[in-house]
Scaffold this motif. Structure first.
Motif, PDB file in Angstrom:
ATOM      1  N   VAL A   9       0.845  -1.198   0.000  1.00 33.22           N
ATOM      2  CA  VAL A   9       0.000   0.000   0.000  1.00 33.22           C
ATOM      3  C   VAL A   9       0.879   1.247   0.000  1.00 33.22           C
ATOM      4  CG1 VAL A   9      -1.746   1.312   1.266  1.00 33.22           C
ATOM      5  CG2 VAL A   9      -1.886  -1.190   1.195  1.00 33.22           C
ATOM      6  N   VAL A  10       1.905   1.257   0.859  1.00 34.17           N
ATOM      7  CA  VAL A  10       2.815   2.399   0.958  1.00 34.17           C
ATOM      8  C   VAL A  10       3.599   2.577  -0.338  1.00 34.17           C
ATOM      9  CG1 VAL A  10       4.859   3.292   2.126  1.00 34.17           C
ATOM     10  CG2 VAL A  10       2.999   2.274   3.460  1.00 34.17           C
ATOM     11  N   ARG A  11       4.113   1.463  -0.873  1.00 34.15           N
ATOM     12  CA  ARG A  11       4.897   1.547  -2.118  1.00 34.15           C
ATOM     13  C   ARG A  11       4.075   2.165  -3.236  1.00 34.15           C
ATOM     14  NH1 ARG A  11       4.890  -0.960  -6.646  1.00 34.15           N
ATOM     15  NH2 ARG A  11       3.372  -2.523  -5.926  1.00 34.15           N
ATOM     16  N   ARG A  12       2.827   1.728  -3.365  1.00 31.85           N
ATOM     17  CA  ARG A  12       1.975   2.242  -4.447  1.00 31.85           C
ATOM     18  C   ARG A  12       1.617   3.710  -4.206  1.00 31.85           C
ATOM     19  NH1 ARG A  12       1.349   2.741  -9.426  1.00 31.85           N
ATOM     20  NH2 ARG A  12      -0.732   2.458 -10.307  1.00 31.85           N
ATOM     21  N   ALA A  13       1.397   4.084  -2.955  1.00 29.12           N
ATOM     22  CA  ALA A  13       1.091   5.483  -2.640  1.00 29.12           C
ATOM     23  C   ALA A  13       2.265   6.388  -3.037  1.00 29.12           C
ATOM     24  CB  ALA A  13       0.777   5.628  -1.162  1.00 29.12           C
ATOM     25  N   LEU A  14       3.487   5.929  -2.774  1.00 24.61           N
ATOM     26  CA  LEU A  14       4.667   6.719  -3.143  1.00 24.61           C
ATOM     27  C   LEU A  14       4.801   6.813  -4.661  1.00 24.61           C
ATOM     28  CD1 LEU A  14       7.218   5.363  -0.513  1.00 24.61           C
ATOM     29  CD2 LEU A  14       6.075   7.593  -0.512  1.00 24.61           C
ATOM     30  N   GLU A  15       4.532   5.725  -5.366  1.00 23.05           N
ATOM     31  CA  GLU A  15       4.598   5.747  -6.832  1.00 23.05           C
ATOM     32  C   GLU A  15       3.625   6.759  -7.421  1.00 23.05           C
ATOM     33  OE1 GLU A  15       5.831   1.068  -7.783  1.00 23.05           O
ATOM     34  OE2 GLU A  15       3.775   1.786  -8.144  1.00 23.05           O
ATOM     35  N   LEU A  16       2.442   6.870  -6.803  1.00 22.98           N
ATOM     36  CA  LEU A  16       1.394   7.764  -7.314  1.00 22.98           C
ATOM     37  C   LEU A  16       1.487   9.171  -6.734  1.00 22.98           C
ATOM     38  CD1 LEU A  16      -1.569   5.233  -7.033  1.00 22.98           C
ATOM     39  CD2 LEU A  16      -0.543   6.054  -9.168  1.00 22.98           C
ATOM     40  N   ASP A  17       2.459   9.384  -5.833  1.00 23.41           N
ATOM     41  CA  ASP A  17       2.583  10.660  -5.127  1.00 23.41           C
ATOM     42  C   ASP A  17       1.284  10.994  -4.391  1.00 23.41           C
ATOM     43  OD1 ASP A  17       3.952  12.907  -4.243  1.00 23.41           O
ATOM     44  OD2 ASP A  17       3.290  14.148  -5.933  1.00 23.41           O
ATOM     45  N   ALA A  18       0.692   9.977  -3.789  1.00 19.87           N
ATOM     46  CA  ALA A  18      -0.559  10.149  -3.044  1.00 19.87           C
ATOM     47  C   ALA A  18      -0.269  10.661  -1.643  1.00 19.87           C
ATOM     48  CB  ALA A  18      -1.307   8.823  -2.967  1.00 19.87           C
ATOM     49  N   SER A  19      -1.106  11.582  -1.173  1.00 18.45           N
ATOM     50  CA  SER A  19      -0.938  12.134   0.169  1.00 18.45           C
ATOM     51  C   SER A  19      -1.830  11.445   1.192  1.00 18.45           C
ATOM     52  CB  SER A  19      -1.260  13.632   0.166  1.00 18.45           C
ATOM     53  OG  SER A  19      -0.355  14.331  -0.653  1.00 18.45           O
ATOM     54  N   ALA A  20      -2.857  10.749   0.688  1.00 16.84           N
ATOM     55  CA  ALA A  20      -3.804  10.089   1.592  1.00 16.84           C
ATOM     56  C   ALA A  20      -4.420   8.887   0.897  1.00 16.84           C
ATOM     57  CB  ALA A  20      -4.893  11.073   2.039  1.00 16.84           C
ATOM     58  N   VAL A  21      -4.996   8.014   1.703  1.00 13.28           N
ATOM     59  CA  VAL A  21      -5.666   6.831   1.153  1.00 13.28           C
ATOM     60  C   VAL A  21      -6.955   6.571   1.931  1.00 13.28           C
ATOM     61  CG1 VAL A  21      -3.516   5.739   0.398  1.00 13.28           C
ATOM     62  CG2 VAL A  21      -4.422   5.231   2.678  1.00 13.28           C
ATOM     63  N   ILE A  22      -7.867   5.878   1.267  1.00 14.50           N
ATOM     64  CA  ILE A  22      -9.050   5.319   1.918  1.00 14.50           C
ATOM     65  C   ILE A  22      -9.038   3.834   1.611  1.00 14.50           C
ATOM     66  CG2 ILE A  22     -11.572   5.254   2.011  1.00 14.50           C
ATOM     67  CD1 ILE A  22     -11.568   8.202   1.198  1.00 14.50           C
ATOM     68  N   LEU A  23      -9.051   3.019   2.643  1.00 14.91           N
ATOM     69  CA  LEU A  23      -9.041   1.565   2.482  1.00 14.91           C
ATOM     70  C   LEU A  23     -10.483   1.070   2.351  1.00 14.91           C
ATOM     71  CD1 LEU A  23      -6.535   0.755   5.381  1.00 14.91           C
ATOM     72  CD2 LEU A  23      -6.008   1.449   3.027  1.00 14.91           C
ATOM     73  N   VAL A  24     -10.672   0.073   1.517  1.00 12.15           N
ATOM     74  CA  VAL A  24     -12.014  -0.484   1.307  1.00 12.15           C
ATOM     75  C   VAL A  24     -11.908  -1.989   1.136  1.00 12.15           C
ATOM     76  CG1 VAL A  24     -14.105  -0.456  -0.116  1.00 12.15           C
ATOM     77  CG2 VAL A  24     -12.733   1.624   0.079  1.00 12.15           C
ATOM     78  N   HIS A  25     -12.752  -2.741   1.813  1.00  9.90           N
ATOM     79  CA  HIS A  25     -12.869  -4.159   1.474  1.00  9.90           C
ATOM     80  C   HIS A  25     -14.295  -4.619   1.778  1.00  9.90           C
ATOM     81  CE1 HIS A  25     -12.433  -5.350   5.739  1.00  9.90           C
ATOM     82  NE2 HIS A  25     -12.763  -6.578   5.375  1.00  9.90           N
ATOM     83  N   ASN A  26     -14.665  -5.737   1.216  1.00 13.90           N
ATOM     84  CA  ASN A  26     -16.044  -6.242   1.337  1.00 13.90           C
ATOM     85  C   ASN A  26     -16.097  -7.499   2.184  1.00 13.90           C
ATOM     86  OD1 ASN A  26     -14.652  -7.538  -0.972  1.00 13.90           O
ATOM     87  ND2 ASN A  26     -16.537  -8.703  -1.158  1.00 13.90           N
ATOM     88  N   HIS A  27     -17.264  -7.752   2.732  1.00 13.34           N
ATOM     89  CA  HIS A  27     -17.549  -8.997   3.449  1.00 13.34           C
ATOM     90  C   HIS A  27     -18.615  -9.763   2.667  1.00 13.34           C
ATOM     91  CE1 HIS A  27     -16.126  -7.796   7.789  1.00 13.34           C
ATOM     92  NE2 HIS A  27     -15.125  -7.994   6.945  1.00 13.34           N
ATOM     93  N   PRO A  28     -18.242 -10.823   1.964  1.00 13.31           N
ATOM     94  CA  PRO A  28     -19.231 -11.599   1.209  1.00 13.31           C
ATOM     95  C   PRO A  28     -20.350 -12.165   2.077  1.00 13.31           C
ATOM     96  CG  PRO A  28     -17.016 -12.128   0.471  1.00 13.31           C
ATOM     97  CD  PRO A  28     -16.862 -11.283   1.700  1.00 13.31           C
ATOM     98  N   SER A  29     -20.143 -12.280   3.368  1.00 18.34           N
ATOM     99  CA  SER A  29     -21.194 -12.764   4.263  1.00 18.34           C
ATOM    100  C   SER A  29     -22.368 -11.796   4.308  1.00 18.34           C
ATOM    101  CB  SER A  29     -20.641 -12.941   5.680  1.00 18.34           C
ATOM    102  OG  SER A  29     -20.299 -11.683   6.253  1.00 18.34           O
ATOM    103  N   GLY A  30     -22.104 -10.534   3.942  1.00 19.07           N
ATOM    104  CA  GLY A  30     -23.148  -9.520   3.962  1.00 19.07           C
ATOM    105  C   GLY A  30     -23.099  -8.630   5.177  1.00 19.07           C
ATOM    106  N   ASP A  31     -22.434  -9.064   6.241  1.00 20.65           N
ATOM    107  CA  ASP A  31     -22.350  -8.301   7.483  1.00 20.65           C
ATOM    108  C   ASP A  31     -21.114  -7.396   7.435  1.00 20.65           C
ATOM    109  OD1 ASP A  31     -22.198  -7.306  10.030  1.00 20.65           O
ATOM    110  OD2 ASP A  31     -22.246  -9.250  11.049  1.00 20.65           O
ATOM    111  N   PRO A  32     -21.301  -6.067   7.472  1.00 23.47           N
ATOM    112  CA  PRO A  32     -20.153  -5.170   7.325  1.00 23.47           C
ATOM    113  C   PRO A  32     -19.358  -4.923   8.606  1.00 23.47           C
ATOM    114  CG  PRO A  32     -22.145  -3.867   7.520  1.00 23.47           C
ATOM    115  CD  PRO A  32     -22.583  -5.324   7.542  1.00 23.47           C
ATOM    116  N   ARG A  33     -19.765  -5.505   9.727  1.00 27.58           N
ATOM    117  CA  ARG A  33     -19.057  -5.238  10.972  1.00 27.58           C
ATOM    118  C   ARG A  33     -17.602  -5.707  10.884  1.00 27.58           C
ATOM    119  NH1 ARG A  33     -23.119  -7.917  15.228  1.00 27.58           N
ATOM    120  NH2 ARG A  33     -23.113  -9.463  13.534  1.00 27.58           N
ATOM    121  N   PRO A  34     -16.642  -4.843  11.247  1.00 26.27           N
ATOM    122  CA  PRO A  34     -15.219  -5.210  11.165  1.00 26.27           C
ATOM    123  C   PRO A  34     -14.882  -6.379  12.091  1.00 26.27           C
ATOM    124  CG  PRO A  34     -15.480  -2.836  11.414  1.00 26.27           C
ATOM    125  CD  PRO A  34     -16.821  -3.443  11.674  1.00 26.27           C
ATOM    126  N   SER A  35     -14.053  -7.279  11.597  1.00 24.11           N
ATOM    127  CA  SER A  35     -13.586  -8.397  12.413  1.00 24.11           C
ATOM    128  C   SER A  35     -12.322  -7.979  13.157  1.00 24.11           C
ATOM    129  CB  SER A  35     -13.277  -9.600  11.531  1.00 24.11           C
ATOM    130  OG  SER A  35     -12.168  -9.315  10.680  1.00 24.11           O
TER     131      SER A  35
END
Length: 243
Positions: A176-202
């Motif tokens: 994640v850090v390597r790609r952010a540096l390549e893109l000269d990104a100053s910030a990121v938003i992380l996103v992932h899905n739960h196929p179970s349907g329940d969005p509560r973080p594990s």
């Protein structure tokens, strides 16, 4: 009342020149006219599916198929979000028809992504939530994505960094850090899905987010949030006080 004057119900068959005419004859034209005159809100979900299926299945009553799809996948979003193999496994749905449905889904994803790209992401939070739900809510495998932002919090790119199984995905903070540096990104938003349907973080989600956040902090890359996408909605680490 003489038979010739009796109203014909939708389930009846008309007779023309001694030949039985299926009750659905003319149904396509009537449905298109209703769409044009009264708008899409006048149609039920299965009728909207019918309109899409008309394009791929030219000569067949597709109403039963549309209703079967909704029953099988649970909702209109579930039908459009299903993958090609799952759709093609439905009796009566050809690969051409499956592609037609996935084309509609792909168009919806692009439209919602444009709304995110046109303005600073943090000022259009609802648009961001709509986009990630459209893209990921019905994925069968966990997918970890990162939205890389510039100094004005505008989207540089949204990239899938990893795809896993039905309940886990491997994430490497250094990537994640390597790609952010390549893109000269100053910030990121992380996103992932739960196929179970329940969005509560594990617990695993929480631990992984801390590792990514710690790695980004060392290089002054801000992690604005981590969104977990489920069929019932999204969960925000920021809102939950986890970030």
């Amino acid at each position: 009342m003489p038979p010739s004057e009796r109203p014909i119900s939708p389930s009846d068959q008309a007779v023309a020149g001694g030949v039985a005419v299926p009750h659905h004859k003319g149904h396509r034209a009537r449905l298109r006219q209703r769409f044009l005159q009264a708008g899409p809100d006048s149609l039920a979900d299965y009728e909207l599916l019918e309109l899409v299926l008309f394009l791929a299945i030219p000569r067949r009553d597709v109403k039963p198929l549309a209703k079967d799809l909704l029953t099988r996948f649970g909702s209109l979003a579930g039908v459009l979000g299903a993958d090609i193999p799952a759709l093609s496994a439905v009796d009566g749905l050809s690969e051409t028809a499956a592609v037609a449905l996935k084309t509609v889904h792909a168009a919806a994803v692009r439209v919602t992504r444009e709304a995110v790209s046109d303005a600073p992401v943090l000022s259009g939070w609802q648009a961001l939530n709509d986009y990630v739900r459209t893209a990921l809510a019905h994925e069968k495998r966990e997918q970890f994505r990162v939205l890389f932002l510039d100094r004005k919090n505008r989207l540089i790119v949204d990239e899938a960094m990893a795809t896993g199984t039905i309940d886990r995905v491997a994430v490497y903070p250094r990537e994640v850090v390597r790609r952010a540096l390549e893109l000269d990104a100053s910030a990121v938003i992380l996103v992932h899905n739960h196929p179970s349907g329940d969005p509560r973080p594990s617990k695993g989600d929480i631990a992984m987010t801390r590792m990514v956040s710690d790695a980004c902090d060392k290089l002054d890359i801000t992690v604005h949030d981590h969104l977990v996408v489920g069929r019932s909605g999204n969960a925000s680490f920021k809102t939950l006080g986890l970030l």
